[in-house]
Design an enzyme around this catalytic site. Structure first.
Site, mmCIF file in Angstrom:
data_model
loop_
_atom_site.group_PDB
_atom_site.id
_atom_site.type_symbol
_atom_site.label_atom_id
_atom_site.label_comp_id
_atom_site.label_asym_id
_atom_site.label_seq_id
_atom_site.Cartn_x
_atom_site.Cartn_y
_atom_site.Cartn_z
ATOM 1 C CE LYS A 158 -2.148 -1.052 3.789
ATOM 2 N NZ LYS A 158 -1.461 -2.347 4.017
ATOM 3 C CD GLU A 184 1.218 3.265 8.538
ATOM 4 O OE1 GLU A 184 1.924 2.458 7.928
ATOM 5 O OE2 GLU A 184 0.225 2.909 9.189
ATOM 6 N NE ARG A 185 6.465 -1.007 11.115
ATOM 7 C CZ ARG A 185 5.412 -1.469 10.452
ATOM 8 N NH1 ARG A 185 4.929 -0.782 9.423
ATOM 9 N NH2 ARG A 185 4.834 -2.593 10.809
#
Length: 332
Positions: A158, A184-185
């Site tokens: 994605k 997210e990271r």
């Protein structure tokens, strides 16, 4: 006149604050003495007490600490100077460079005022939005003004596809790009910035990050901050704006965490009872706004590849087009 309160309790990222003079309004931004912590009012639980979620870490905040009502909700300063820059949920730059913002806007849509009317079919300025990816343009064509979902479980591509779309669409069509990184990271955010710089499209992009190490309140609001910035850019000179969100499911999960720390009774699979309202607030914020179209491409994390997950189903109902990434194909 300044309005000050006193912290009564702090539990799990939530503070109960007593305001003896007057209560702050819903979604009001609060700040502790010295600016070490900031809160957003979520509930009024008595004649003089509010319950607020932390937008920053609450480490070191004690009972009895004084808190100021800033008299406004969460807002950011917008202008063309935010292009090529990275920001947090408060609209503060996180790239270590000075920022001279323009006018200040609140991230929540106005309660009154003129809003852009979106056609019933969801179309924006007409035509097709070429992505340069043949299978997408053939089977799932995008239109300006559409909200597009990229569905898939962990590790099916994605984020890679979003990066490719940011490059191909932005470089071919022009206009502005706004990116919202929700939950997210940090590593992924750094890699994205480097990739956009290498592809020469960073100068026309504004990036907003609420990484997974941030409190749930910050992750719940970073999408609204990015949508407000996109609305400003689309209205400033009528250009089309591309809004990329990675990952919209983390937005729903942040709402679930906020509901948990507020003591709300969860609904199906642990999600907050007001899941549909939370998702609608962001999706309708994307729809409102300026003279140009806002085309959003949203990565949708599918837990355990289960497309019947309540968050996935709720997000799907707001989309104009969907693209499901196959794990079988990714494995090959």
């Amino acid at each position: 006149m300044n309005n000050f309160g006193t912290i009564k309790t702090v539990r799990g990222g939530v503070a109960e604050i007593d305001f003896p003079e007057r209560l702050p309004r819903a979604h009001a931004l609060l700040q502790s003495d010295g600016g070490a912590a900031r809160f957003e009012v979520e509930e009024i639980i008595g004649r003089s007490t509010v319950r607020a979620i932390g937008l920053t870490s609450l480490d070191g905040i004690e009972r009895g600490s004084r808190v100021a009502d800033l008299g406004r909700s969460l807002s950011l300063r917008v202008g063309k100077g935010m292009l090529g820059r990275m920001f947090n949920v408060f609209g503060e730059p996180i790239d270590g460079r000075p920022y001279d913002g323009g006018r200040e806007i609140e991230i929540f849509p106005p309660a009154t005022g003129e809003r852009r009317v979106v056609p019933a079919d969801g179309a924006g300025s007409g035509g097709l939005l070429e992505t340069g990816i043949k299978v997408v343009d053939l089977l799932t064509p995008f239109r300006p003004g559409d909200s597009v979902g990229l569905f898939g479980g962990a590790g099916v591509g994605k984020t890679i596809l979003i990066t490719e779309l940011m490059h191909t669409i932005a470089s071919k069509r022009g206009g502005y790009t706004v990116f919202a990184g929700i939950g997210e990271r940090i590593r992924e955010g750094q890699e994205l910035v480097q990739a956009l710089a290498d592809l020469k499209v960073l100068d026309n992009a504004a990036l907003f990050f609420g990484e997974m190490d941030k409190p749930p309140g910050a992750r719940l609001r970073i999408g609204l901050a990015a949508a407000a910035a996109a609305e400003y850019l689309s209205g400033s000179d009528g250009k089309d704006v591309l809004l990329f969100i990675d990952n919209i499911s983390r937005y729903a999960m942040a709402g679930m965490e906020v509901g948990g720390v507020l003591g709300k009774v969860p609904s199906e699979l642990g999600y907050q009872a007001n899941l549909e309202k939370d998702v609608a607030v962001l999706q309708e914020r994307i729809r409102g706004g300026g003279k140009g179209s806002i085309t959003s491409v949203q990565a949708v994390y599918v837990p355990a590849d289960d497309l019947t997950d309540p968050a996935v189903v709720t997000i799907f109902s707001h989309l104009d087009a969907s693209l499901v990434l196959s794990r079988e194909v990714a494995e090959k």
